[in-house]
Scaffold this motif. Sequence first.
Motif, PDB file in Angstrom:
ATOM      1  N   LEU A 290      -0.857  -8.835  -4.650  1.00 41.92           N
ATOM      2  CA  LEU A 290      -1.631  -7.478  -4.637  1.00 41.92           C
ATOM      3  C   LEU A 290      -3.118  -7.864  -4.613  1.00 41.92           C
ATOM      4  O   LEU A 290      -3.568  -8.518  -5.659  1.00 41.92           O
ATOM      5  CB  LEU A 290      -1.181  -6.486  -5.555  1.00 41.92           C
ATOM      6  N   SER A 291      -3.835  -7.243  -3.786  1.00 41.21           N
ATOM      7  CA  SER A 291      -5.351  -7.700  -3.556  1.00 41.21           C
ATOM      8  C   SER A 291      -6.084  -6.481  -3.699  1.00 41.21           C
ATOM      9  O   SER A 291      -5.617  -5.412  -3.637  1.00 41.21           O
ATOM     10  CB  SER A 291      -5.475  -8.505  -2.398  1.00 41.21           C
TER      11      SER A 291
ATOM     12  N   ALA B 176      -3.358  -3.399  -3.545  1.00 34.80           N
ATOM     13  CA  ALA B 176      -2.473  -2.767  -4.846  1.00 34.80           C
ATOM     14  C   ALA B 176      -2.266  -1.020  -4.349  1.00 34.80           C
ATOM     15  O   ALA B 176      -1.138  -0.740  -4.883  1.00 34.80           O
ATOM     16  CB  ALA B 176      -3.458  -2.680  -5.963  1.00 34.80           C
ATOM     17  N   SER B 177      -2.713  -0.482  -3.666  1.00 36.08           N
ATOM     18  CA  SER B 177      -2.652   0.671  -3.192  1.00 36.08           C
ATOM     19  C   SER B 177      -1.290   0.752  -2.320  1.00 36.08           C
ATOM     20  O   SER B 177      -0.746   1.883  -2.270  1.00 36.08           O
ATOM     21  CB  SER B 177      -3.747   1.469  -2.557  1.00 36.08           C
ATOM     22  N   HIS B 178      -0.961  -0.048  -1.814  1.00 30.27           N
ATOM     23  CA  HIS B 178       0.316  -0.307  -1.038  1.00 30.27           C
ATOM     24  C   HIS B 178       1.417  -1.067  -1.802  1.00 30.27           C
ATOM     25  O   HIS B 178       2.433  -1.492  -0.969  1.00 30.27           O
ATOM     26  CB  HIS B 178       0.035  -0.999   0.301  1.00 30.27           C
ATOM     27  N   ALA B 179       1.321  -1.140  -3.041  1.00 25.48           N
ATOM     28  CA  ALA B 179       2.457  -1.618  -3.826  1.00 25.48           C
ATOM     29  C   ALA B 179       3.776  -1.264  -3.602  1.00 25.48           C
ATOM     30  O   ALA B 179       4.869  -1.736  -3.421  1.00 25.48           O
ATOM     31  CB  ALA B 179       1.889  -1.641  -5.266  1.00 25.48           C
ATOM     32  N   ALA B 180       4.040   0.281  -3.463  1.00 24.16           N
ATOM     33  CA  ALA B 180       5.011   0.981  -3.526  1.00 24.16           C
ATOM     34  C   ALA B 180       5.821   0.744  -2.049  1.00 24.16           C
ATOM     35  O   ALA B 180       6.957   0.464  -2.133  1.00 24.16           O
ATOM     36  CB  ALA B 180       5.057   2.418  -3.538  1.00 24.16           C
TER      37      ALA B 180
ATOM     38  N   ALA C 175       4.438   2.751  -9.591  1.00 25.01           N
ATOM     39  CA  ALA C 175       5.077   1.980  -8.163  1.00 25.01           C
ATOM     40  C   ALA C 175       6.223   1.044  -8.829  1.00 25.01           C
ATOM     41  O   ALA C 175       7.141   0.994  -8.311  1.00 25.01           O
ATOM     42  CB  ALA C 175       3.924   1.377  -7.362  1.00 25.01           C
ATOM     43  N   LEU C 176       5.826   0.295  -9.867  1.00 21.72           N
ATOM     44  CA  LEU C 176       6.992  -0.776 -10.433  1.00 21.72           C
ATOM     45  C   LEU C 176       8.026  -0.152 -10.977  1.00 21.72           C
ATOM     46  O   LEU C 176       9.207  -0.309 -10.742  1.00 21.72           O
ATOM     47  CB  LEU C 176       6.230  -1.605 -11.482  1.00 21.72           C
ATOM     48  N   ALA C 177       7.758   0.774 -12.099  1.00 21.26           N
ATOM     49  CA  ALA C 177       8.859   1.549 -12.605  1.00 21.26           C
ATOM     50  C   ALA C 177       9.753   2.356 -11.751  1.00 21.26           C
ATOM     51  O   ALA C 177      11.067   2.287 -12.199  1.00 21.26           O
ATOM     52  CB  ALA C 177       8.415   2.559 -13.876  1.00 21.26           C
TER      53      ALA C 177
END
Length: 373
Positions: free
Chosen positions: A174-175, A242-246, A33-35
Amino acid sequence: MAARRVVVKVGSSSLTTAGGGLDADRVDALVDALAKILGSSGGNGGPEKEIVLVSSGAIAAGLAPLGLDRRPRDLARQQAAASVGQGLLVARYTASFARYGRRVGQVLLTTDDTSRRAHYRNARRTLDQLLAMGAVPVVNENDTVATDEIRFGDNDRLAALVAHLVRADLLILLSDVDGLYDGDPSTPGTSRIAEVSGPADLEGVSIGSAGKAGVGTGGMVTKVEAARIAAAAGIPVVLTSASHAADALRGRTTGTYFHPTGRRSADRLLWLAHASTPRGALTLDEGAVRAVVKGTGSLLPAGIAAVEGEFSAGDPVELRDPAGRAVARGLVTYDAGEIPQLLGRSTRDLARDLGPGYEREVVHRDDLVVLHR
């Protein structure tokens, strides 16, 4: 997404198994997601996006390799686990980001690195340089050397302060929960709070204190406090899973959005207010309290009635009113042992009796932050 520079904080429970040890799939999913956001400009020709990652997980990652079945309570074993786990954590990030041709740089901080002027400037310079060179800074508290007296306490607060340090446009927390709820998320009838515009929006909201996995130190309380710190410094915050980070990184609606409630202050003052641990206290007379709280001057020896604690020049101290309430915090210019002979005396008298080196303030205005007005 309008935000160019983003600080992302991820907790231990989003990176590790419940029994300790890194979960490679979880780390890779986060890095994916970050990259995919790094280097993009949103298609409008603007500057490329940058990410600073504040990552927990060092202690949790070190549990299994050391044969520990749960997070130890004593500081010595926590430090040992952090020493083992921090290398594993950074190695995992290094390998995962390498899939996208990205390098990472490890940045370990203690409160001393952020409350002392020279250390603070060096931390900011290092982070700025890493970003300028296209690397991803991975920030964590230096658990291997931090003691109970000189630690941030949780990486949520550290993330809020790092966001201010690097002048971020957005902070993403993120949680293992997809936002802030008006009660226990597992209880029927509770609902997610989509937006928080200020403290009044949280009145009457019951905020849980622990995450699900039990391998970290934070919980929803620390995340809401971190969001409050960042929002008060003019930085918007998204709290989601964290699953919704994107989704959060792309500016899509997700989790709970905290609107900025204040403006950016002088950089180091935010750290002084929220990251420093006072090593002592100075009790002021009423005139000095008014000068410090309402005025714009420095604290002079004439306004000090009492001193307590053991501290050295450059340490943070509380400034208290005659009733004992902490009204401000500042970096002192004298050792504790020097101050008793200065109490209530003018700088002119001190310079005459003790020498010109004593014709100075006890706490300079530039090193002082008001806590209560």
